[in-house]
Enzyme design. Structure first.
Site, PDB file in Angstrom:
ATOM      1  N   CYS A   2      17.347  57.473 -26.450  1.00  0.00           N
ATOM      2  CA  CYS A   2      17.494  56.043 -26.714  1.00  0.00           C
ATOM      3  C   CYS A   2      16.230  55.344 -26.219  1.00  0.00           C
ATOM      4  O   CYS A   2      15.519  55.860 -25.372  1.00  0.00           O
ATOM      5  CB  CYS A   2      18.694  55.473 -25.976  1.00  0.00           C
ATOM      6  SG  CYS A   2      20.218  56.300 -26.392  1.00  0.00           S
ATOM      7  N   ARG A  27      11.204  57.288 -31.944  1.00  0.00           N
ATOM      8  CA  ARG A  27      11.996  58.212 -31.154  1.00  0.00           C
ATOM      9  C   ARG A  27      13.306  58.574 -31.849  1.00  0.00           C
ATOM     10  O   ARG A  27      14.001  59.475 -31.429  1.00  0.00           O
ATOM     11  CB  ARG A  27      12.329  57.594 -29.798  1.00  0.00           C
ATOM     12  CG  ARG A  27      11.110  57.453 -28.943  1.00  0.00           C
ATOM     13  CD  ARG A  27      11.412  56.732 -27.675  1.00  0.00           C
ATOM     14  NE  ARG A  27      10.539  57.227 -26.632  1.00  0.00           N
ATOM     15  CZ  ARG A  27      10.911  58.085 -25.698  1.00  0.00           C
ATOM     16  NH1 ARG A  27      12.129  58.541 -25.652  1.00  0.00           N
ATOM     17  NH2 ARG A  27      10.052  58.504 -24.806  1.00  0.00           N
ATOM     18  N   TRP A  73      20.781  56.382 -29.821  1.00  0.00           N
ATOM     19  CA  TRP A  73      20.999  57.646 -30.522  1.00  0.00           C
ATOM     20  C   TRP A  73      22.379  58.107 -30.057  1.00  0.00           C
ATOM     21  O   TRP A  73      22.561  58.436 -28.891  1.00  0.00           O
ATOM     22  CB  TRP A  73      19.912  58.645 -30.115  1.00  0.00           C
ATOM     23  CG  TRP A  73      20.038  59.976 -30.758  1.00  0.00           C
ATOM     24  CD1 TRP A  73      20.625  61.099 -30.227  1.00  0.00           C
ATOM     25  CD2 TRP A  73      19.562  60.355 -32.047  1.00  0.00           C
ATOM     26  NE1 TRP A  73      20.535  62.128 -31.117  1.00  0.00           N
ATOM     27  CE2 TRP A  73      19.891  61.714 -32.237  1.00  0.00           C
ATOM     28  CE3 TRP A  73      18.892  59.678 -33.063  1.00  0.00           C
ATOM     29  CZ2 TRP A  73      19.568  62.400 -33.399  1.00  0.00           C
ATOM     30  CZ3 TRP A  73      18.573  60.375 -34.216  1.00  0.00           C
ATOM     31  CH2 TRP A  73      18.911  61.713 -34.378  1.00  0.00           C
ATOM     32  N   ASN A  99      20.283  54.815 -21.282  1.00  0.00           N
ATOM     33  CA  ASN A  99      19.843  56.049 -21.924  1.00  0.00           C
ATOM     34  C   ASN A  99      20.317  57.185 -21.027  1.00  0.00           C
ATOM     35  O   ASN A  99      19.995  57.209 -19.850  1.00  0.00           O
ATOM     36  CB  ASN A  99      18.307  56.044 -22.025  1.00  0.00           C
ATOM     37  CG  ASN A  99      17.767  57.280 -22.717  1.00  0.00           C
ATOM     38  OD1 ASN A  99      18.528  58.063 -23.288  1.00  0.00           O
ATOM     39  ND2 ASN A  99      16.463  57.447 -22.679  1.00  0.00           N
ATOM     40  N   GLY A 100      21.120  58.106 -21.564  1.00  0.00           N
ATOM     41  CA  GLY A 100      21.628  59.208 -20.743  1.00  0.00           C
ATOM     42  C   GLY A 100      23.105  59.408 -20.986  1.00  0.00           C
ATOM     43  O   GLY A 100      23.661  58.901 -21.969  1.00  0.00           O
ATOM     44  N   GLU A 480       5.946  78.523 -36.007  1.00  0.00           N
ATOM     45  CA  GLU A 480       5.678  77.088 -36.023  1.00  0.00           C
ATOM     46  C   GLU A 480       5.654  76.556 -37.457  1.00  0.00           C
ATOM     47  O   GLU A 480       6.193  75.473 -37.737  1.00  0.00           O
ATOM     48  CB  GLU A 480       4.340  76.836 -35.292  1.00  0.00           C
ATOM     49  CG  GLU A 480       3.849  75.411 -35.254  1.00  0.00           C
ATOM     50  CD  GLU A 480       4.791  74.414 -34.605  1.00  0.00           C
ATOM     51  OE1 GLU A 480       5.815  74.800 -34.035  1.00  0.00           O
ATOM     52  OE2 GLU A 480       4.499  73.206 -34.699  1.00  0.00           O
ATOM     53  N   LYS A 484       8.152  73.647 -38.860  1.00  0.00           N
ATOM     54  CA  LYS A 484       7.668  72.381 -39.456  1.00  0.00           C
ATOM     55  C   LYS A 484       8.360  72.106 -40.782  1.00  0.00           C
ATOM     56  O   LYS A 484       8.807  70.990 -41.036  1.00  0.00           O
ATOM     57  CB  LYS A 484       6.146  72.422 -39.704  1.00  0.00           C
ATOM     58  CG  LYS A 484       5.249  72.365 -38.506  1.00  0.00           C
ATOM     59  CD  LYS A 484       5.147  71.015 -37.854  1.00  0.00           C
ATOM     60  CE  LYS A 484       6.156  70.829 -36.765  1.00  0.00           C
ATOM     61  NZ  LYS A 484       5.826  71.207 -35.443  1.00  0.00           N
ATOM     62  N   GLU A 487      12.133  71.193 -40.328  1.00  0.00           N
ATOM     63  CA  GLU A 487      12.518  69.929 -39.713  1.00  0.00           C
ATOM     64  C   GLU A 487      12.142  68.705 -40.539  1.00  0.00           C
ATOM     65  O   GLU A 487      12.837  67.703 -40.487  1.00  0.00           O
ATOM     66  CB  GLU A 487      11.978  69.805 -38.290  1.00  0.00           C
ATOM     67  CG  GLU A 487      10.479  69.727 -38.201  1.00  0.00           C
ATOM     68  CD  GLU A 487       9.983  69.539 -36.780  1.00  0.00           C
ATOM     69  OE1 GLU A 487      10.685  68.960 -35.966  1.00  0.00           O
ATOM     70  OE2 GLU A 487       8.849  69.979 -36.499  1.00  0.00           O
ATOM     71  N   HIS A 503      12.660  95.402 -41.306  1.00  0.00           N
ATOM     72  CA  HIS A 503      13.873  95.749 -40.569  1.00  0.00           C
ATOM     73  C   HIS A 503      15.047  94.867 -40.949  1.00  0.00           C
ATOM     74  O   HIS A 503      15.968  94.689 -40.164  1.00  0.00           O
ATOM     75  CB  HIS A 503      13.598  95.694 -39.067  1.00  0.00           C
ATOM     76  CG  HIS A 503      12.533  96.660 -38.650  1.00  0.00           C
ATOM     77  ND1 HIS A 503      12.757  98.004 -38.514  1.00  0.00           N
ATOM     78  CD2 HIS A 503      11.214  96.472 -38.411  1.00  0.00           C
ATOM     79  CE1 HIS A 503      11.625  98.608 -38.179  1.00  0.00           C
ATOM     80  NE2 HIS A 503      10.667  97.684 -38.116  1.00  0.00           N
ATOM     81  N   LYS A 602      12.415  62.057 -31.285  1.00  0.00           N
ATOM     82  CA  LYS A 602      11.141  62.565 -30.787  1.00  0.00           C
ATOM     83  C   LYS A 602      11.277  63.291 -29.459  1.00  0.00           C
ATOM     84  O   LYS A 602      10.678  64.313 -29.240  1.00  0.00           O
ATOM     85  CB  LYS A 602      10.151  61.398 -30.660  1.00  0.00           C
ATOM     86  CG  LYS A 602       8.771  61.797 -30.154  1.00  0.00           C
ATOM     87  CD  LYS A 602       8.039  62.690 -31.131  1.00  0.00           C
ATOM     88  CE  LYS A 602       6.703  63.165 -30.624  1.00  0.00           C
ATOM     89  NZ  LYS A 602       6.271  64.393 -31.336  1.00  0.00           N
TER      90      LYS A 602
HETATM   91  C1  F6R Z   1       8.993  70.086 -33.374  1.00  0.00           C
HETATM   92  C2  F6R Z   1       9.098  69.327 -32.155  1.00  0.00           C
HETATM   93  C3  F6R Z   1      10.037  69.794 -31.112  1.00  0.00           C
HETATM   94  C4  F6R Z   1       9.403  69.632 -29.711  1.00  0.00           C
HETATM   95  C5  F6R Z   1      10.424  69.978 -28.627  1.00  0.00           C
HETATM   96  C6  F6R Z   1       9.805  69.895 -27.250  1.00  0.00           C
HETATM   97  O1  F6R Z   1       8.040  69.551 -34.235  1.00  0.00           O
HETATM   98  O2  F6R Z   1       8.469  68.316 -31.987  1.00  0.00           O
HETATM   99  O3  F6R Z   1      10.434  71.108 -31.333  1.00  0.00           O
HETATM  100  O4  F6R Z   1       8.295  70.464 -29.642  1.00  0.00           O
HETATM  101  O5  F6R Z   1      11.518  69.107 -28.711  1.00  0.00           O
HETATM  102  O6  F6R Z   1       9.313  68.614 -26.998  1.00  0.00           O
HETATM  103  P1  F6R Z   1       8.282  68.344 -25.832  1.00  0.00           P
HETATM  104  O7  F6R Z   1       6.999  69.034 -26.200  1.00  0.00           O
HETATM  105  O8  F6R Z   1       8.143  66.863 -25.764  1.00  0.00           O
HETATM  106  O9  F6R Z   1       8.866  68.938 -24.596  1.00  0.00           O
END
Ligand code: F6R
Length: 607
Positions: A2, A27, A73, A99-100, A480, A484, A487, A503, A602
């Site tokens: 949040c 976020r 959120w 937030n929490g 990775e 990408k 998501e 496998h 985020k």
């Molecule tokens: C994917 C992404 C997430 C973050 C993960 C960790 O694109 O952004 O997988 O990498 O939530 O976030 P941080 O790096 O902020 O700990």
């Protein structure tokens, strides 16, 4: 997850709160609201949906100079108008944003119900509002402190009261909060981006601390009322860095920023004359680090992928046994932390709940902890013993891009720094550093051909299943690339070490299925060519990521995207870029909301 903003000063609060909420939009959120205080009255306006829905319900001329704003959120209760924050007590005298998660919310609710309280929403936050009101006897700070003594869980909260004009009381446990210091005004926020337009002077609250702010005064204490003295710090980020500056999306901007962000990350750290890596954040623990018997890297999502590259780098350059653990697993599985274990927490935000918990677990068991973090002042940065910042600037797009390359670059520098103190020869270290110093320019060249990745995305964006294959240093890049496209383009994809395909997953390959194979020059090049042949013989369409100058690969792959040549350990810094671009363009062509992918936020500050 949040977003929190508060303002008390001499200017009208509403425009500042709404602008702050818009800056927190990245976020992720599902509802938003504001509380404005004047004339012994608290006015709350809130709505499910985006900020513009909220704005439609507000008189833009509201004159108050004191208020709170929140983007929510949903965790407890659906994203509805009623469940949106701020929440108030029964008399609408006290308003709170939170937030929490209040873990003992049921016990508190029952307790208050026994005293006659009724509740309008399904949220844990409304319970807290009523609990604070229950203890209120003319001193908001005291009432908040008293209520929090009965609370278990995590919170970053801000509270206002109709009877205390100009006063905001805030407290934090597990969710970030900063106070912005202006001239004749104070702001409160969960993220510097929300207040950067007004001040760059901030005071960070630590867990277990409270702040009482008025236009002219900031008073900080612990939850037990012990005074805390802490000066303001300068936030390095600029307003321009958190704006789109002509790009369509933050993710696109951040992909193209990578040559510059990496230059900033490397700046002043590679001394090519002396052949030395300079990392101020490690000076005090260098002895302990070189004596380490085991290194554990930890993180989540993209940061975990960067950590996996780090594991390979450390084993090759430092020769200390290194393993990478998901933070969420490490924290709960009674990990072995011997004397001589070093734990490196990798995180862009520095606030990810699982990574923070893993760091605390490691610390408590006696490990030396390092933070590899982007956000200065974040909790992981503050709580790790030592560390190295990424310095790649704010990352706003939900999908991590420039933070990934920054994390890999920092881990590469740490590996070289420690390697030199172990067995890495001066010439080998210099060669490595030289290659690293060239990466930003190589990224620039690579991004000049970004349209080639766009063509690939155009060709395949309607396929629902993709595979990503890599070996060695490019195996984490395959993971990775798959993350990408999952998501942001909502395409199902799997990343695999190429040899694992045989496998089981090879059974998935059907005619025309896109298989992205990272096939750059290196010791396993011939092996990866065999993997490409296997995919082709089952009808898969191969998109190869290859080293410039490799013309032979065109005979084998359906499509080739070239990256400049570098030493193998640094290839992820280049091979990850075409995969970011493919995911970005696939998402755009599928009409997805690139910067706000569904169900994602985020920063994951709750479990
Ligand atoms: C994917 C992404 C997430 C973050 C993960 C960790 O694109 O952004 O997988 O990498 O939530 O976030 P941080 O790096 O902020 O700990």
């Amino acid at each position: 997850m949040c977003g929190i903003i508060g303002y008390t000063g001499r200017r009208r609060a509403l425009p500042i709160l709404l602008e702050g909420l818009r800056r927190l939009e990245y976020r992720g959120y599902d509802s938003a609201g504001v509380a404005l205080v004047s004339d012994h009255k608290v006015e709350v306006i809130k709505a499910a949906g985006r900020i513009y829905v909220l704005e439609q319900q507000i008189d833009p001329h509201m004159p108050q100079t004191h208020g709170l704003g929140h983007t929510r959120w949903a965790t407890h209760g659906a994203p509805t108008d009623i469940n949106a924050h701020p929440h108030t007590d029964a008399e609408n005298r006290i308003a709170i944003i939170h937030n929490g998660i209040i873990e003992n919310n049921r016990v508190l609710r029952t307790y208050l119900e026994q005293l006659g309280a009724t509740f309008r929403s399904e949220t844990d936050t409304e319970i807290l509002a009523q609990l604070i009101a229950h203890f209120y006897e003319g001193d908001l700070e005291h009432a908040v402190r008293r209520a929090l003594h009965d609370v278990t869980g995590t919170y970053g909260i801000a509270v206002v009261c109709a009877d205390e004009p100009g006063v905001i009381v805030a407290a934090r446990k597990g969710s970030p909060l900063i106070v912005g210091v202006g001239k004749g005004e104070h702001l409160l926020a969960s993220d510097a981006a929300a207040i950067l337009a007004h001040t760059t002077q901030v005071v960070y609250l630590d867990d277990g601390e409270m702040a009482r702010i008025t236009p002219d005064e900031l008073r900080m204490t612990t939850l037990d009322a012990i005074p805390v003295a802490r000066g303001a710090e300068e936030v390095e980020w600029s307003l321009e860095q958190i704006e789109l500056s002509g790009y369509d999306h933050f993710m696109q901007k951040e992909i193209f920023e990578q040559p510059d962000s990496l230059e900033n990350c490397l700046r002043g750290r590679l001394d090519l004359n002396e052949g030395a890596v300079r990392l101020g954040g490690l000076v005090d623990c260098t002895r302990e680090l070189t004596r380490a018997k085991r290194i554990v890297m930890t993180g989540c999502g993209t940061a975990w992928h960067a950590a996996l590259v780090g594991e390979y780098l450390f084993e090759e350059l430092v020769r200390i046994p290194t393993e990478t653990e998901y933070a969420s697993e490490f924290r709960y599985r009674n990990p072995i932390v011997d004397d001589g274990t070093v734990v490196i927490a990798v995180s862009q935000s520095g606030e990810t709940a699982d990574t923070l918990a893993a760091l605390r677990e490691a610390k408590q068991r006696g490990a030396l902890t390092l933070g590899v973090v982007n956000v200065v002042g974040s909790t992981i940065a503050r709580e790790s013993d030592e560390g190295v910042f990424l310095h790649v600037g704010p990352e706003i797009g939900v999908a991590s891009t420039k933070a990934f390359t920054g994390q890999v670059a920092v881990l590469a520098m740490i590996a070289c720094y420690l390697g030199r103190r172990k067995h890495l020869s001066p010439s080998a270290a210099l060669q490595f550093m030289d290659a690293l110093a060239q990466i930003p320019e190589q990224m620039r060249r690579l991004l000049d051909r970004a349209d080639e990745a766009e063509t690939i995305a155009h060709h395949f964006h309607d396929r629902e299943n993709w595979l990503y294959l890599g070996r060695g240093y490019n195996y984490p890049v395959a993971l990775e690339g798959a993350l990408k496209i999952k998501e942001i383009a909502y395409i199902h994809a799997e990343g695999l070490p190429a040899a694992e395909m045989k496998h089981g997953p090879i059974a998935l390959i059907t005619k025309g299925m896109p298989v992205v194979v990272i096939a750059t020059a290196g010791v396993q090049y011939e092996k990866i060519l065999s993997n490409i042949s296997e995919v082709r013989s089952r009808g898969g369409s191969v998109v190869a990521i290859a080293t410039e100058g490799d013309s032979d690969i065109k005979q084998l792959a359906d499509h080739v995207l070239y990256v400049p040549d570098t030493v193998e350990p640094l290839q992820p810094l280049l091979t990850s870029l075409p995969l970011q671009l493919i995911a970005y363009h696939a998402a755009v062509q599928r009409g997805c909301n690139v910067d706000k992918p569904r169900n994602l936020a985020k920063s994951v500050t709750v479990e």
